[in-house]
Write a protein that holds these residues in place. Structure first.
Motif, PDB file in Angstrom:
ATOM      1  N   UNK A  12     -13.770 -66.392-104.271  1.00  0.00           N
ATOM      2  CA  UNK A  12     -14.457 -66.106-103.016  1.00  0.00           C
ATOM      3  C   UNK A  12     -15.839 -66.750-103.062  1.00  0.00           C
ATOM      4  N   UNK A  13     -16.205 -67.419-101.972  1.00  0.00           N
ATOM      5  CA  UNK A  13     -17.526 -68.029-101.865  1.00  0.00           C
ATOM      6  C   UNK A  13     -18.169 -67.507-100.584  1.00  0.00           C
ATOM      7  N   UNK A  14     -19.355 -66.937-100.712  1.00  0.00           N
ATOM      8  CA  UNK A  14     -20.124 -66.503 -99.549  1.00  0.00           C
ATOM      9  C   UNK A  14     -21.377 -67.359 -99.499  1.00  0.00           C
ATOM     10  N   UNK A  15     -21.536 -68.064 -98.382  1.00  0.00           N
ATOM     11  CA  UNK A  15     -22.692 -68.936 -98.197  1.00  0.00           C
ATOM     12  C   UNK A  15     -23.502 -68.413 -97.032  1.00  0.00           C
ATOM     13  N   UNK A  16     -24.802 -68.258 -97.240  1.00  0.00           N
ATOM     14  CA  UNK A  16     -25.689 -67.844 -96.163  1.00  0.00           C
ATOM     15  C   UNK A  16     -26.602 -69.008 -95.789  1.00  0.00           C
ATOM     16  N   UNK A  17     -26.779 -69.177 -94.493  1.00  0.00           N
ATOM     17  CA  UNK A  17     -27.624 -70.225 -93.938  1.00  0.00           C
ATOM     18  C   UNK A  17     -28.731 -69.558 -93.137  1.00  0.00           C
ATOM     19  N   UNK A  18     -29.961 -69.997 -93.330  1.00  0.00           N
ATOM     20  CA  UNK A  18     -31.091 -69.474 -92.567  1.00  0.00           C
ATOM     21  C   UNK A  18     -31.595 -70.589 -91.659  1.00  0.00           C
ATOM     22  N   UNK A  19     -31.749 -70.275 -90.354  1.00  0.00           N
ATOM     23  CA  UNK A  19     -32.186 -71.283 -89.397  1.00  0.00           C
ATOM     24  C   UNK A  19     -32.941 -70.614 -88.261  1.00  0.00           C
ATOM     25  N   UNK A  20     -33.448 -71.436 -87.350  1.00  0.00           N
ATOM     26  CA  UNK A  20     -34.100 -70.902 -86.153  1.00  0.00           C
ATOM     27  C   UNK A  20     -33.038 -70.746 -85.064  1.00  0.00           C
ATOM     28  N   UNK A  50     -16.680 -67.915 -90.183  1.00  0.00           N
ATOM     29  CA  UNK A  50     -18.112 -68.077 -89.918  1.00  0.00           C
ATOM     30  C   UNK A  50     -18.598 -66.880 -89.115  1.00  0.00           C
ATOM     31  N   UNK A  51     -19.766 -66.364 -89.461  1.00  0.00           N
ATOM     32  CA  UNK A  51     -20.349 -65.196 -88.794  1.00  0.00           C
ATOM     33  C   UNK A  51     -21.794 -65.533 -88.423  1.00  0.00           C
ATOM     34  N   UNK A  52     -22.224 -65.148 -87.212  1.00  0.00           N
ATOM     35  CA  UNK A  52     -23.594 -65.392 -86.754  1.00  0.00           C
ATOM     36  C   UNK A  52     -24.246 -64.049 -86.431  1.00  0.00           C
ATOM     37  N   UNK A  53     -25.495 -63.861 -86.889  1.00  0.00           N
ATOM     38  CA  UNK A  53     -26.183 -62.610 -86.565  1.00  0.00           C
ATOM     39  C   UNK A  53     -26.683 -62.634 -85.118  1.00  0.00           C
ATOM     40  N   UNK A  54     -27.067 -61.460 -84.609  1.00  0.00           N
ATOM     41  CA  UNK A  54     -27.493 -61.326 -83.214  1.00  0.00           C
ATOM     42  C   UNK A  54     -28.690 -62.199 -82.862  1.00  0.00           C
ATOM     43  N   UNK A  58     -29.272 -66.469 -88.780  1.00  0.00           N
ATOM     44  CA  UNK A  58     -28.471 -66.535 -89.998  1.00  0.00           C
ATOM     45  C   UNK A  58     -27.000 -66.757 -89.653  1.00  0.00           C
ATOM     46  N   UNK A  59     -26.381 -67.583 -90.478  1.00  0.00           N
ATOM     47  CA  UNK A  59     -24.935 -67.746 -90.433  1.00  0.00           C
ATOM     48  C   UNK A  59     -24.427 -67.377 -91.819  1.00  0.00           C
ATOM     49  N   UNK A  60     -23.385 -66.561 -91.857  1.00  0.00           N
ATOM     50  CA  UNK A  60     -22.719 -66.241 -93.110  1.00  0.00           C
ATOM     51  C   UNK A  60     -21.331 -66.878 -93.068  1.00  0.00           C
ATOM     52  N   UNK A  61     -20.986 -67.541 -94.146  1.00  0.00           N
ATOM     53  CA  UNK A  61     -19.698 -68.202 -94.269  1.00  0.00           C
ATOM     54  C   UNK A  61     -18.949 -67.585 -95.442  1.00  0.00           C
ATOM     55  N   UNK A  94     -29.785 -72.922 -97.418  1.00  0.00           N
ATOM     56  CA  UNK A  94     -28.436 -72.388 -97.518  1.00  0.00           C
ATOM     57  C   UNK A  94     -28.063 -72.285 -98.985  1.00  0.00           C
ATOM     58  N   UNK A  95     -27.251 -71.267 -99.282  1.00  0.00           N
ATOM     59  CA  UNK A  95     -26.916 -70.996-100.676  1.00  0.00           C
ATOM     60  C   UNK A  95     -25.480 -70.505-100.790  1.00  0.00           C
ATOM     61  N   UNK A  96     -24.603 -71.314-101.388  1.00  0.00           N
ATOM     62  CA  UNK A  96     -23.251 -70.836-101.670  1.00  0.00           C
ATOM     63  C   UNK A  96     -23.245 -70.072-102.997  1.00  0.00           C
ATOM     64  N   UNK A  97     -22.615 -68.901-102.997  1.00  0.00           N
ATOM     65  CA  UNK A  97     -22.533 -68.078-104.196  1.00  0.00           C
ATOM     66  C   UNK A  97     -21.082 -67.651-104.390  1.00  0.00           C
ATOM     67  N   UNK A  98     -20.571 -67.807-105.615  1.00  0.00           N
ATOM     68  CA  UNK A  98     -19.200 -67.420-105.926  1.00  0.00           C
ATOM     69  C   UNK A  98     -19.158 -65.937-106.318  1.00  0.00           C
ATOM     70  N   UNK A  99     -18.158 -65.245-105.780  1.00  0.00           N
ATOM     71  CA  UNK A  99     -17.993 -63.817-106.032  1.00  0.00           C
ATOM     72  C   UNK A  99     -16.558 -63.509-106.422  1.00  0.00           C
ATOM     73  N   UNK A 100     -16.385 -62.395-107.108  1.00  0.00           N
ATOM     74  CA  UNK A 100     -15.071 -61.806-107.347  1.00  0.00           C
ATOM     75  C   UNK A 100     -15.004 -60.526-106.524  1.00  0.00           C
TER      76      UNK A 100
END
Length: 105
Positions: A12-20, A50-54, A58-61, A94-100
């Motif tokens: 599992x990889x969760x990547x968070x992106x921070x943008x305007x 892909x998920x976008x906050x209100x 931020x986008x979470x992948x 943006x930062x991809x992080x591997x999870x179990x």
């Protein structure tokens, strides 16, 4: 389809992106194109969402891969390196992080 389960034998990889908010749609378009045109056809790819906050800051992948090496190999391709340069220009970070997965409810 993404299935979250601790019995799943995948990476599992969760990547968070921070943008305007002004670049959120552009970044979402680039990520959507990357998955549709390239990532989803790479060896070991299972699924992604892909998920976008209100606030559109931020986008979470969430993605799943058969093995961590499959994800790493995709990142090292010339195509993805080129796409990541464009993606990087559209966000603050943006930062991809591997999870179990350790539990599901």
């Amino acid at each position: 389809m993404t299935k979250i389960s601790k019995q799943a034998q995948c990476q599992t990889v969760i990547t968070t992106f921070e943008m305007t908010p002004g670049t959120c749609q552009d970044l979402l378009d680039e990520l959507t194109a990357a998955y549709a045109e390239f990532i989803s056809s790479q060896p070991g790819f299972i699924s992604a969402a892909l998920h976008v906050n209100d606030a559109q800051t931020r986008i979470a992948n969430y993605s799943q891969w058969e093995k961590r090496e499959d994800f790493q190999a995709m990142l090292r391709t010339d195509e993805m390196r080129k796409r990541n340069r464009v993606i990087s220009g559209l966000c603050k970070s943006f930062e991809p992080v591997m999870y179990d997965v350790v539990e599901g409810f």
